[in-house]
Design an enzyme around this catalytic site. Structure first.
Site, PDB file in Angstrom:
ATOM      1  N   MET A 133      12.515   7.757   2.491  1.00  0.00           N
ATOM      2  CA  MET A 133      12.474   6.388   2.067  1.00  0.00           C
ATOM      3  C   MET A 133      12.971   5.417   3.132  1.00  0.00           C
ATOM      4  SD  MET A 133      14.124   4.513  -1.172  1.00  0.00           S
ATOM      5  CE  MET A 133      15.838   4.398  -0.830  1.00  0.00           C
ATOM      6  N   PRO A 134      13.904   5.744   3.986  1.00  0.00           N
ATOM      7  CA  PRO A 134      14.261   4.759   5.009  1.00  0.00           C
ATOM      8  C   PRO A 134      13.078   4.489   5.945  1.00  0.00           C
ATOM      9  CG  PRO A 134      15.962   6.424   4.841  1.00  0.00           C
ATOM     10  CD  PRO A 134      14.785   6.913   4.046  1.00  0.00           C
ATOM     11  N   HIS A 135      12.816   3.216   6.171  1.00  0.00           N
ATOM     12  CA  HIS A 135      11.774   2.795   7.108  1.00  0.00           C
ATOM     13  C   HIS A 135      12.422   1.861   8.116  1.00  0.00           C
ATOM     14  CE1 HIS A 135       7.952   1.674   8.787  1.00  0.00           C
ATOM     15  NE2 HIS A 135       8.176   0.399   8.528  1.00  0.00           N
ATOM     16  N   SER A 155      10.503   6.992   8.170  1.00  0.00           N
ATOM     17  CA  SER A 155       9.381   6.504   8.976  1.00  0.00           C
ATOM     18  C   SER A 155       9.912   5.463   9.956  1.00  0.00           C
ATOM     19  CB  SER A 155       8.272   5.907   8.096  1.00  0.00           C
ATOM     20  OG  SER A 155       8.786   4.886   7.266  1.00  0.00           O
TER      21      SER A 155
END
Length: 76
Positions: free
Chosen positions: A1-3, A40
């Site tokens: 989930m971290p982008h 990502s």
């Protein structure tokens, strides 16, 4: 989930971006307890002439309380 989005001046090589994306991914996994497949990383080239309007004012100056690594200068 971290982008993570890295905004930078043009001219960085694909190798530089790939190596930085790998390093960022490792750090996000280690520091935010995220799974590697959740992370990502994107890169966006911004010309120096557009930096103040497209990045500094809306994403740094106007969100100063959210910026954990602040630049060593101020722009108008």
């Amino acid at each position: 989930m971290p982008h993570v989005v890295v905004k930078h001046r043009p001219g960085k090589s694909e190798r530089q971006k790939t190596e930085l994306a790998e390093a960022i991914t490792r750090d996000v996994v280690n520091h935010l307890d995220a799974a590697e497949e959740e992370v990502s990383v994107a890169f966006e080239e911004i010309t120096p002439g557009d930096w103040a309007e497209r990045v500094y004012r809306p994403e740094i100056r106007d969100k100063w309380d959210q910026v954990y690594r602040k630049p060593g200068y101020e722009m108008e």
